[in-house]
Design an enzyme around this catalytic site. Sequence first.
Site, mmCIF file in Angstrom:
data_model
loop_
_atom_site.group_PDB
_atom_site.id
_atom_site.type_symbol
_atom_site.label_atom_id
_atom_site.label_comp_id
_atom_site.label_asym_id
_atom_site.label_seq_id
_atom_site.Cartn_x
_atom_site.Cartn_y
_atom_site.Cartn_z
ATOM 1 N N ASP A 60 1.192 -0.895 -0.440
ATOM 2 C CA ASP A 60 -0.115 0.253 0.185
ATOM 3 C C ASP A 60 0.988 1.567 -0.013
ATOM 4 O O ASP A 60 2.264 1.239 0.316
ATOM 5 C CB ASP A 60 -1.148 -0.094 1.183
ATOM 6 C CG ASP A 60 -0.141 0.031 2.452
ATOM 7 O OD1 ASP A 60 1.258 0.304 2.652
ATOM 8 O OD2 ASP A 60 -0.659 -0.078 3.350
ATOM 9 N N GLY A 62 0.849 3.516 1.916
ATOM 10 C CA GLY A 62 1.153 4.499 3.308
ATOM 11 C C GLY A 62 0.364 5.157 3.962
ATOM 12 O O GLY A 62 -0.194 5.288 5.065
ATOM 13 N N PHE A 64 -2.655 4.730 4.217
ATOM 14 C CA PHE A 64 -4.002 4.562 5.215
ATOM 15 C C PHE A 64 -3.448 4.337 6.903
ATOM 16 O O PHE A 64 -4.424 4.870 7.777
ATOM 17 C CB PHE A 64 -4.403 3.162 4.702
ATOM 18 C CG PHE A 64 -5.577 2.606 5.634
ATOM 19 C CD1 PHE A 64 -6.741 3.374 5.480
ATOM 20 C CD2 PHE A 64 -5.824 1.955 6.472
ATOM 21 C CE1 PHE A 64 -8.031 3.079 6.368
ATOM 22 C CE2 PHE A 64 -6.660 1.252 7.487
ATOM 23 C CZ PHE A 64 -7.894 1.758 7.636
ATOM 24 N N ASP A 114 -2.254 8.280 -1.438
ATOM 25 C CA ASP A 114 -4.026 8.874 -1.223
ATOM 26 C C ASP A 114 -4.524 9.339 -0.114
ATOM 27 O O ASP A 114 -3.873 9.218 0.922
ATOM 28 C CB ASP A 114 -5.107 8.170 -2.048
ATOM 29 C CG ASP A 114 -4.894 7.084 -0.602
ATOM 30 O OD1 ASP A 114 -3.908 6.615 -0.715
ATOM 31 O OD2 ASP A 114 -6.242 6.457 -0.284
ATOM 32 N N GLY A 199 -10.777 4.268 0.842
ATOM 33 C CA GLY A 199 -11.831 5.212 1.917
ATOM 34 C C GLY A 199 -12.842 4.312 2.451
ATOM 35 O O GLY A 199 -13.733 5.189 2.802
ATOM 36 N N ASP A 249 -7.686 -7.741 0.248
ATOM 37 C CA ASP A 249 -7.098 -7.484 1.566
ATOM 38 C C ASP A 249 -7.862 -7.674 2.249
ATOM 39 O O ASP A 249 -8.764 -6.241 3.421
ATOM 40 C CB ASP A 249 -5.910 -6.935 0.938
ATOM 41 C CG ASP A 249 -6.051 -5.424 1.810
ATOM 42 O OD1 ASP A 249 -6.386 -4.171 0.818
ATOM 43 O OD2 ASP A 249 -5.557 -5.159 2.875
ATOM 44 N N CYS A 287 -13.300 -28.582 6.639
ATOM 45 C CA CYS A 287 -12.493 -28.231 5.990
ATOM 46 C C CYS A 287 -11.125 -29.058 6.149
ATOM 47 O O CYS A 287 -10.538 -29.981 6.576
ATOM 48 C CB CYS A 287 -11.711 -27.071 7.140
ATOM 49 S SG CYS A 287 -10.926 -26.021 6.888
ATOM 50 N N CYS A 289 -7.484 -28.593 5.414
ATOM 51 C CA CYS A 289 -6.815 -28.007 6.709
ATOM 52 C C CYS A 289 -5.692 -29.108 7.172
ATOM 53 O O CYS A 289 -6.128 -29.766 7.686
ATOM 54 C CB CYS A 289 -6.700 -25.777 6.794
ATOM 55 S SG CYS A 289 -6.553 -26.358 8.189
ATOM 56 N N CYS A 292 -7.145 -29.159 10.625
ATOM 57 C CA CYS A 292 -8.305 -29.562 10.400
ATOM 58 C C CYS A 292 -8.530 -31.321 10.684
ATOM 59 O O CYS A 292 -8.941 -31.818 11.173
ATOM 60 C CB CYS A 292 -9.383 -28.918 10.315
ATOM 61 S SG CYS A 292 -9.781 -26.967 10.496
ATOM 62 N N HIS A 318 -5.267 -21.849 10.437
ATOM 63 C CA HIS A 318 -7.097 -22.165 10.135
ATOM 64 C C HIS A 318 -7.698 -21.216 9.010
ATOM 65 O O HIS A 318 -8.207 -21.426 7.836
ATOM 66 C CB HIS A 318 -7.380 -23.174 10.549
ATOM 67 C CG HIS A 318 -9.469 -22.577 10.590
ATOM 68 N ND1 HIS A 318 -9.543 -24.656 9.193
ATOM 69 C CD2 HIS A 318 -10.264 -22.170 10.612
ATOM 70 C CE1 HIS A 318 -11.149 -23.670 9.229
ATOM 71 N NE2 HIS A 318 -11.392 -22.720 10.221
HETATM 72 ZN ZN LIG Z 1 -8.955 -25.592 8.997
#
Ligand SMILES: [Zn+2]
Length: 352
Positions: A60, A62, A64, A114, A199, A249, A287, A289, A292, A318
């Site tokens: 970014d 900077g 924000f 900005d 914004g 993001d 899930c 992952c 899990c 997770h």
């Molecule tokens: Zn998971």
Amino acid sequence: MPVGTVASVKGVSQDILEELGVQILLGNTYHLYLRPGVAQVRQLGGLHRFMAWPRAILTDSGGFQVFSLNDLRKVTEEGVTFRSHLDGSTHFFTPESAMEAQIGLGADIIMAFDECTEHPASPQRARESMELTLRWAARSKKYFEQHKTEVPWATERTPGPAQTQALFGIVQGGMDAALRKESAERTIEIGFPGYAIGGLSVGEPRPVTREVVEATLQHLPADKPRYLMGVGTPEEIVEYASLGVDMMDCVLPTRAARHGLLFTSEGRISIKQVRYASDPGPLDPKCGCRVCRRYSRAYLRHLYAANEVLAQVLNTVHNLSFYLDTMRAVRHSIALGNKTQFLAGGQSRAKS
Ligand SMILES: [Zn+2]
């Protein structure tokens, strides 16, 4: 994009991020500028080499952080004076110096400098702020065009012409649809390879966020990346993707994980609750992952209660996995031409 504020996604190493399928990370220019410093990162070959991350990075501008972390900032036509949240030292960001910093860091996508308009803002204030952002966008682009070959990896990646970064413009205009339209049109006139909607998520009610996103998106070219900054929950990223947003993001999956708040196909879980103390089941049965597949809710609850570092690591893995699965399902759904039929988590809308 998972957020790696200081060139680190808190608690998760780069090899795991790769395994999770992360394609692009976000780094914060403000934080990296203060520590370890742009010159340091540049001298070490840029962010990719410094943090051992071969995939894409976006920084970014900077702006924000300057606006959200600094009560003592002072804005002039030239730029913004602000105090470091680390040691109180005074610094000055201009569109030119923000570009210089981002070129030195060497992310693949960088953002124009900005002013993030505060909320609420009067109509006059929102217009003046939007006009300032437009002038800063033109200055950002001018500096970038003159210095874009100075990126640390300009000549090393592939033979042929020097490689450069992509500079995106940012649409502002407060919560006013007409100002957003004007900001979009005039930012497009300056000309960028991608456009962000800035914004938002600054304290406005959620229905307003959606209205402003819709009002802005229709004026941004559909054949260029459209990036909505700083959102959101799993349900929101599905909703915004269905409206036509390409990039988002948010610190939510990683920050919530560190506080024991986990997103699952059955809704949100606060793992600290005592009812999980003897629960042998996986965190999210739907899930796949690595967390899990391996650990029980009882163990995760114990780690959290015992304040173990591993709790933050596993919870973050997770949550990131859940977000990335959500986006994979969105992309799959879009590929099938059925972009509105999809709900977060691949199953039913998460309970809140
Ligand atoms: Zn998971």
